[in-house]
Motif scaffolding. Structure first.
Motif, short mmCIF file in Angstrom:
data_model
loop_
_atom_site.label_atom_id
_atom_site.label_comp_id
_atom_site.label_asym_id
_atom_site.label_seq_id
_atom_site.Cartn_x
_atom_site.Cartn_y
_atom_site.Cartn_z
N TYR A 57 -2.51 -10.39 -23.32
CA TYR A 57 -3.38 -9.22 -23.35
C TYR A 57 -3.67 -8.80 -21.91
N ILE A 58 -3.95 -7.51 -21.74
CA ILE A 58 -4.43 -7.00 -20.46
C ILE A 58 -5.84 -6.47 -20.70
N TYR A 59 -6.77 -6.88 -19.85
CA TYR A 59 -8.18 -6.51 -19.96
C TYR A 59 -8.51 -5.57 -18.81
N GLN A 85 -12.88 0.17 -17.26
CA GLN A 85 -12.72 1.55 -16.83
C GLN A 85 -13.86 2.37 -17.43
N GLY A 86 -14.42 3.25 -16.58
CA GLY A 86 -15.58 4.00 -17.03
C GLY A 86 -16.71 3.05 -17.36
N SER A 87 -17.20 3.12 -18.58
CA SER A 87 -18.28 2.23 -19.01
C SER A 87 -17.82 1.34 -20.15
N SER A 88 -16.55 0.95 -20.13
CA SER A 88 -16.04 0.17 -21.25
C SER A 88 -15.09 -0.94 -20.79
N LEU A 89 -14.98 -1.94 -21.64
CA LEU A 89 -13.97 -2.99 -21.54
C LEU A 89 -12.89 -2.67 -22.55
N SER A 90 -11.68 -2.41 -22.07
CA SER A 90 -10.56 -2.10 -22.95
C SER A 90 -9.59 -3.27 -22.96
N ILE A 91 -9.16 -3.65 -24.15
CA ILE A 91 -8.22 -4.75 -24.31
C ILE A 91 -6.94 -4.21 -24.93
N MET A 92 -5.81 -4.45 -24.24
CA MET A 92 -4.50 -4.04 -24.73
C MET A 92 -3.66 -5.28 -25.02
N GLU A 93 -3.04 -5.31 -26.17
CA GLU A 93 -2.16 -6.42 -26.51
C GLU A 93 -0.76 -6.15 -25.97
N ILE A 94 -0.08 -7.21 -25.55
CA ILE A 94 1.31 -7.14 -25.10
C ILE A 94 2.13 -7.96 -26.09
N PRO A 95 2.53 -7.37 -27.24
CA PRO A 95 3.28 -8.13 -28.25
C PRO A 95 4.58 -8.69 -27.69
N GLU A 96 5.31 -7.84 -26.98
CA GLU A 96 6.52 -8.22 -26.26
C GLU A 96 6.42 -7.60 -24.88
N PHE A 97 7.01 -8.26 -23.89
CA PHE A 97 7.00 -7.67 -22.56
C PHE A 97 7.64 -6.28 -22.62
N GLY A 98 6.97 -5.32 -22.00
CA GLY A 98 7.41 -3.93 -22.04
C GLY A 98 6.69 -3.10 -23.07
N ILE A 125 2.90 -2.09 -25.21
CA ILE A 125 1.44 -2.03 -25.07
C ILE A 125 0.88 -1.57 -26.40
N GLU A 126 -0.08 -2.31 -26.94
CA GLU A 126 -0.78 -1.88 -28.15
C GLU A 126 -2.28 -1.99 -27.91
N PHE A 127 -2.98 -0.92 -28.23
CA PHE A 127 -4.43 -0.90 -28.06
C PHE A 127 -5.07 -1.89 -29.04
N ALA A 128 -5.97 -2.75 -28.53
CA ALA A 128 -6.64 -3.74 -29.38
C ALA A 128 -8.09 -3.36 -29.64
N SER A 129 -8.86 -3.05 -28.57
CA SER A 129 -10.28 -2.75 -28.78
C SER A 129 -10.90 -2.14 -27.54
N ASN A 130 -12.03 -1.51 -27.75
CA ASN A 130 -12.91 -1.01 -26.68
C ASN A 130 -14.31 -1.53 -26.92
N SER A 132 -9.69 -7.93 -31.22
CA SER A 132 -9.94 -6.61 -31.81
C SER A 132 -11.42 -6.35 -32.03
N SER A 133 -12.25 -7.39 -31.87
CA SER A 133 -13.69 -7.22 -32.05
C SER A 133 -14.45 -8.22 -31.19
N PRO A 134 -14.48 -8.02 -29.86
CA PRO A 134 -15.21 -8.95 -28.97
C PRO A 134 -16.69 -8.99 -29.33
N GLU A 135 -17.30 -10.16 -29.16
CA GLU A 135 -18.70 -10.35 -29.53
C GLU A 135 -19.50 -10.76 -28.30
N ILE A 136 -20.60 -10.05 -28.03
CA ILE A 136 -21.48 -10.40 -26.92
C ILE A 136 -22.30 -11.63 -27.32
N ILE A 137 -22.26 -12.66 -26.46
CA ILE A 137 -23.01 -13.88 -26.77
C ILE A 137 -24.09 -14.18 -25.74
#
Length: 745
Positions: free
Chosen positions: A143-145, A148-161, A163-168, A232-237
Motif C-alpha cells: 500500500y502507499i499512504y 494530502q489536504g486534510s486527509s489520509l489516503s491509502i492506495m493498494e498496489i495489487p501488482e507492481f504498476g 494502483i487501486e484506491f482503498a480509503s480516505n 479500507s476502513s482505518p480506525e482511530i484508536i
C-alpha cells in the motif's frame, strides 16, 4: 540610589496628553535609576541538564529567562536596533484511465510474493539504517499512504504498476507527516487554535481567560494513531494534542520519539515600545525621541515584571490533551515537584523541547513525556541513541556579549528500551550545526561538524569570520558532580576559513564536507582515530552541493546548484546540478561526472520562473534506487499566461511544469545520463486547476517498486514502467481551489 532627570515637565505633559504613560502604570515616572539599562553580564558554565528540585525553582528560572529576553529586546528598541529575523484538497478521489499523451502500459512483469523494502521497493530516504524518519508519504510495498489536504489516503498496489484506491480518512488540522509499522500508523498534524470550533471541548482549554482573547499557543501538534488492519476502513484508536509545533520524529521497530517545541503567549507582556503620537511629530534626529524611548522602555519593563509576578507556573508550561470518547482530558506535564523538567546549568530560554515517547503496539496506549527548557532543537537518532542539539543561547542573549562566540549544546538520550527515553549526558561545542547530517554516532563516538564564528550578530558591523570544525565526543562522568557528561575526545579546526558548511555526511570512519563562499571545496576527512581527525583531501568545484548521498566506499552522489557565471564563482540559485565524486583515493577526490537538470528545454526563456527541486533542500525528496542504479529528482517551474478574449475580456492562468527526472547512475564509473521523465503537467493544466498556485503542484516524492516508478504530487499518483517510461496507472486527487475571477477592462 542616584537618579537622573530624563524629561522635562513639558515632555511629561505631552505624554500624559497622548495617554502613553498612564496606560502602562498609574504612577508617573519622571526619573530613571542610573543602572536601569545596564546590560546584564551573562554567566557561562556547563551545558549538563539539571532536573529542577522543586516547581518553585522552575518557576523562578523560567520567569527570569522571560523577563530578561523581553528586557533585552526593549533595550535594543531604545537604541533603535530591531531584529527582523530570518493547497487545498478535499477527501474525494477518482480513478483516471490515462493522462493526455500517455498510453497505458502492461503490468505483466513477474511480481515477488513477499515484498521487502530495499530489495523490491524503496522507502523513505533515511539518514540511518533501521531508523525511520517521519514523512507525508509512506509505503509497506503493498500500500502507499499519502497525506494530502486534510486527509489520509491509502492506495493498494495489487501488482507492481497498478494502483487501486482503498480509503480516505479525514485528519484534524493540517497533516505534516506520519510513521508506519505493520498495522499501526500515527499521523502528526499541525492544529491552529484559530480553526477550532467553539463547540469543541478543546476550545476553552486553549484560550486565556478574562479580558484576553488570545490563545495560549500559536500551534498544537496532534498525534492521531490508527489501527489499519483493515486498510479500507482505518480506525482511530488514540488522539493526543500537545501545545507546540512539531520538530521531527523517529520510529524504531514501532517505538516512536516525537519532538516538539513550545513557547506560550503570555497576555500582557510586551517587547515593543508603544509610543505616543507626539513622538512621531519630532524630527528624526531630535534627542527628545530617545528620551521618549527610554521612559516607555522602563515603564514597559516594570509592567512586564508585574505580569510575570502575577501569573502561575501552570500557565507558563505547555500541556497535553487527550480526546477520549468525544471528551477532552487535560494532562499537566509537571510531576509533583517538576523533576521531569530540566535545563542546562547555564540555560536561559523560555522555550520547551518536548520528547513524546510512544509505543505503537502498546495495548494501553500509554505515553511518556520528557521536557527541556531549551532553544529550538535539531534531531538525530541512531538505533540506540537520540541526540538533540540546540544553540546554547538565543540571539538576544549575545546583546552586550560580543566577545562570546556561538556555541551548541549536545544532549544525548538512550532509546534502546521501547517507549522509554533516558538522559545520558550533555556536552558543548563551539559554533552552530547546519542540519541532522552534521551529526553522527559510530561505535560509541559522537561526531559533529560545526561552523564557528559570530553568525547571528545582526547589530555588529564586523563579526568574526567563519570557519568549520569536526569535533568528536565520548560519554564520561564529571568527578566533581558525578554527572554523566560528553567529553571532547578529538577535534579538527580551521577547515575552510571564511566559509560555512553547506552539506555533510559521515560514513563509518570517514566524513565528507562541502563548504562554500564563492566556490565549493569538497573535503575528505579521516576519522579512523577519532582522537585525531585528519584532512585527507580537498577538491575545489564550481557551484555547491547541498546534499551528499554515498553510493559505496569509492563514490559519492550529490545534488546542488551550479555556478553563477563562466568564471565558476557564485551560485545560480535557479539551477539543479547532480555530481558524482570518485573517492577511491581519499587523498585525491575527483569529479567523476556532472549533469545539469531542467524541467523545460528552454530554461533561459524568461517567461518561466526559476526552476525548483525540493531534493536540493529535503533529502526525503531525493530517491536513489540501488538495485537499478537510478535516481529520481523532482523538478518544476511555472509561468503566468495572460490573454484577451473579446467576449470575456482579459483571462489569466498558470502553466505548470511538474516532473520527476529519472537519471541512470553508473556506480562503478560515476557517469550519469537522463533515462526518462515522469510528467504530471497535464494533470494540472486544465481550467479547474490552473488559476491557483500554492506549491502542491510539484511532484514531491517518488517510490521505486519492481520495474515501476510511482510519483506523487498534489494532483495525483502515477505509475510508469521504467523500461519504456509508459504510464501504467494513475489515480487523481480531486482538488477544490478558490474561485477565480475574470476582469473586463
Amino acid at each position: 540610589m542616584n537618579k537622573r532627570m530624563v524629561t522635562s515637565i513639558v515632555l511629561v505633559l505631552l505624554m500624559l496628553a497622548a495617554g502613553c504613560i498612564g496606560n502602562v502604570r498609574d504612577e508617573i515616572i519622571t526619573e530613571l535609576p542610573d543602572d536601569w539599562k545596564t546590560k546584564t553580564q551573562r554567566t557561562i558554565s556547563q551545558p549538563q541538564l539539571v532536573q529542577f528540585d522543586s516547581c518553585d525553582d522552575m518557576e523562578y528560572s523560567l520567569k527570569a529567562s522571560i523577563a530578561e529576553e523581553y528586557r533585552t529586546e526593549l533595550l535594543q528598541a531604545v537604541e533603535e536596533q530591531y531584529y527582523y529575523g530570518w493547497g487545498m484538497f478535499d477527501d474525494g478521489m477518482v480513478a483516471e484511465s490515462a493522462m493526455d499523451g500517455d498510453s497505458m502500459a502492461s503490468t505483466g512483469s513477474s511480481q515477488p510474493q513477499t515484498r521487502t523494502q530495499g530489495e523490491d521497493f524503496s522507502g523513505t530516504n533515511n539518514q540511518e539504517q533501521g531508523v525511520d524518519e517521519a514523512d507525508f508519504i509512506k509505503t509497506d510495498g503493498y500500500y502507499i499512504y499519502v497525506l494530502q489536504g486534510s486527509s489520509l489516503s491509502i492506495m493498494e498496489i495489487p501488482e507492481f504498476g497498478e494502483i487501486e484506491f482503498a480509503s480516505n480518512s479525514s485528519i484534524e488540522g493540517s497533516p505534516i507527516s506520519m510513521m508506519l509499522q505493520d498495522d499501526r500508523l500515527i499521523v502528526l498534524s499541525s492544529y491552529n487554535p484559530w480553526s477550532i470550533n467553539s463547540e469543541d471541548d478543546l476550545y476553552e482549554y486553549l484560550r486565556w481567560g478574562g479580558e484576553y482573547s488570545q490563545w495560549r499557543v500559536n500551534s498544537l501538534t496532534k498525534y492521531t494513531t490508527f489501527d489499519i488492519s483493515n486498510r479500507s476502513s482505518p480506525e482511530i484508536i488514540q488522539e493526543l494534542y500537545l501545545e507546540g509545533y512539531s520538530v521531527d520524529a523517529r520510529e524504531i521497530d514501532g517505538s516512536i520519539r516525537a519532538i516538539t517545541h513550545s513557547w506560550l503567549n503570555i497576555p500582557g507582556l510586551s517587547n515593543w515600545l508603544n509610543m505616543p503620537s507626539a513622538y512621531y511629530e519630532l524630527q528624526w534626529d531630535d534627542p527628545e525621541r530617545k528620551t521618549y524611548r527610554e521612559m516607555i522602555a522602563y515603564e514597559t519593563i516594570q509592567a512586564n515584571d508585574e505580569v510575570l509576578e502575577a501569573i502561575a507556573l501552570e500557565d507558563l508550561v505547555p500541556k497535553i490533551y487527550q480526546r477520549v470518547g468525544g471528551e477532552i482530558i487535560e494532562h499537566d506535564m509537571r510531576s509533583e515537584s517538576c523533576e521531569n523538567f530540566a535545563q542546562p546549568m547555564d540555560g536561559f530560554s523560555r522555550g520547551f523541547t518536548n520528547i513524546l515517547s510512544l509505543d505503537l503496539f502498546s495495548t494501553t496506549f500509554d505515553f511518556e513525556s520528557d521536557h527541556l527548557l531549551s532553544n529550538h532543537p535539531l534531531v538525530y537518532a541512531s538505533k540506540d541513541a537520540l541526540v538533540l542539539t540546540e544553540n546554547s543561547w538565543d540571539w538576544w542573549w549575545f546583546w552586550g556579549q560580543d566577545e562570546v562566540d556561538e556555541m551548541t549544546n549536545i544532549h544525548t538520550f538512550d532509546i534502546s528500551v521501547p517507549g522509554v527515553t533516558t538522559y545520558t549526558g550533555s556536552g558543548r561545542i563551539d559554533g552552530q550545526i547546519l542540519n541532522q547530517f552534521c551529526i553522527s554516532e559510530h561505535e560509541g563516538v559522537l561526531r559533529i561538524a560545526t561552523t564557528v564564528g559570530q553568525w547571528n550578530r545582526w547589530w555588529m558591523d564586523d563579526p568574526e569570520p567563519m570557519s568549520s570544525s569536526i569535533v568528536t565526543l565520548v560519554r564520561g562522568v564529571n568527578p566533581e558532580t558525578d554527572q554523566q557528561v560528553l567529553l571532547e575526545y578529538g577535534r579538527l579546526d580551521g577547515i575552510a576559513e571564511d566559509e560555512r558548511i553547506w552539506s555533510a555526511r559521515f560514513v563509518e570512519d570517514r566524513a565528507y564536507l562541502v563548504t562554500f563562499e564563492q566556490i565549493d571545496p569538497l573535503w575528505t576527512i579521516d576519522l579512523s582515530d577519532p582522537a585525531t581527525p585528519k584532512i585527507l583531501g580537498e577538491l575545489e568545484v564550481p557551484g555547491v552541493s547541498t546534499y551528499i548521498h554515498p553510493l559505496h566506499d569509492g563514490m559519492l552522489l550529490t545534488i546542488g546548484m551550479g555556478p553563477a557565471g563562466e568564471d565558476g564563482l557564485g551560485l545560480d540559485w535557479s539551477s539543479t546540478r547532480l555530481s558524482t565524486f570518485n573517492i577511491s583515493d581519499l587523498t585525491q577526490p575527483a569529479v567523476a561526472d556532472t549533469l545539469m537538470l531542467s524541467p523545460v528545454n528552454d530554461p533561459e526563456d524568461n517567461r518561466w520562473t526559476w526552476s525548483y527541486s525540493e531534493a536540493k533542500y529535503e533529502h526525503k525528496a531525493f530517491q536513489y534506487w540501488g538495485p537499478k542504479e537510478m535516481l529520481a529528482v523532482p523538478l518544476s517551474t511555472y509561468r503566468y499566461i495572460e490573454s484577451h478574449d473579446e467576449d470575456v475580456g482579459y483571462h489569466w492562468s498558470y502553466e505548470y511544469i511538474s516532473k520527476a527526472i529519472i537519471v541512470n547512475v553508473d556506480e562503478a564509473t560515476g557517469s550519469m545520463s537522463i533515462h526518462g521523465e515522469v510528467n504530471h503537467s497535464s494533470l494540472l493544466n486544465d481550467e479547474g486547476r490552473n488559476h491557483w498556485w500554492g506549491g502542491n503542484e510539484n511532484i514531491r516524492r517518488t517510490i521505486f517498486m519492481g520495474d515501476y516508478i510511482y510519483a506523487i504530487s498534489g494532483a495525483g499518483i502515477t505509475a510508469h514502467h521504467l523500461d519504456t517510461m509508459e504510464l501504467s496507472d494513475v489515480v487523481m486527487f480531486e482538488v477544490e481551489y478558490p474561485e477565480y475571477a475574470y476582469y473586463d477592462y
